[in-house]
Write a protein that holds these residues in place. Structure first.
Motif: not given
Length: 295
Positions: A1-21
């Motif tokens: 199963m894939s993550y079920t998000s309330v946001f539209q697919p591809g919302l963060f395409n091309g983005h790099t995000v750091i998540v600490t912890g």
């Protein structure tokens, strides 16, 4: 199963995000959602084995992820790590300052060393990460930072060290938002209440027994799921929040609207060693309270 998000697919395409912890709890969940929405997620933490497990999960689900282990409390380590990440991945679009930790204890039992360790984890480390990401990427390109604090609106009985650090992070969020907004950097925070997260398993059995009754003091009568915190984080990182800056969003089911949490129940009966003052010579006790006064 894939993550079920309330946001539209591809919302963060091309983005790099750091998540600490990012190796457990809210950080792990947020990393999964961001990757499911197209971001290249960089998860950090102190233990590489935990990061490896989450990396494998995200890759199995088809997401883009990398990891780097270091201690956010160590200034030289943070400087080196963020410089390395910026050089390797280019622009850093988002930072989720999630890493932190605390232990339950009454104030009189907290040593200076213990207090300092919690403040360094929950305040200093987040500051160092934000500063370095700003210097290496966001000052030039803009971006969004989301700091994770806690429901400390009415204090944090049994976790005074954490409450002090989280309050500092909330104020730091406002200062960052003011100083860095000119450069297109938005800085906000989320303040989760009681979340059904893996962090509960680190507490001793007595404290865990108290946590089980916390939901009775939440207006929605339940604990939050990690995904409910992640959804708010993703929103604040998204273009939909493009004019939200310096705000702390409380995700606590309304519990902060009441009194101090049940995790530190007050003794029954009148308090000891207290003295009331009433200097108004015409004051009258309400009729409804006179019976209690007479007891």
């Amino acid at each position: 199963m894939s993550y079920t998000s309330v946001f539209q697919p591809g919302l963060f395409n091309g983005h790099t995000v750091i998540v600490t912890g990012g190796g457990s709890g809210i950080g792990r969940c947020t990393a999964h959602e961001l990757a499911a929405l197209g971001a290249h997620v960089i998860i950090t933490g102190r233990k590489q084995e935990k990061l490896d497990q989450v990396t494998e999960e995200i890759q199995t689900d088809g997401g883009q992820v990398s990891s780097l282990a270091f201690d956010i409390r160590d200034e030289p380590a943070v400087e080196q790590a963020v410089a390395e990440l910026a050089n390797k991945h280019g622009q850093i679009h988002g930072l989720v300052n999630n890493a932190g930790g605390q232990f339950p204890a009454p104030l009189e039992m907290i040593s200076a060393k213990g207090f300092d360790a919690v403040v360094r984890s929950n305040l200093l480390g987040g500051f160092l990460m934000a500063r370095e990401v700003y210097k290496h990427s966001m000052q030039k390109h803009g971006g969004a930072i989301v700091n994770i604090t806690a429901d400390n609106l009415n204090g944090m009985p049994a976790m005074g060290h954490s409450g002090a650090a989280r309050a500092g992070m909330e104020n730091l969020t406002k200062t960052c938002a003011w100083e860095w907004g000119y450069f297109g950097v938005r800085v906000n925070a989320v303040a989760p209440g009681w979340v059904a997260s893996s962090g509960f398993d680190t507490y001793d059995p007595h404290f865990q027994s108290l946590i089980k009754g916390v939901k009775d003091h939440v207006p929605l009568k339940r604990l939050a799921f990690e995904a409910e915190i992640s959804a708010a984080i993703c929103f604040l990182l998204s273009p939909g929040a493009s004019f939200i800056n310096g705000h702390t969003l409380r995700i606590d089911g309304g519990s902060s609207q009441g009194s101090a949490p049940a995790i530190w129940p007050l003794p029954k009966g009148a308090a000891v060693n207290t003295h009331a003052f009433n200097g108004f010579h015409r004051a009258k006790l309400p009729e409804m309270l006179k019976d209690d006064e007479a007891k």
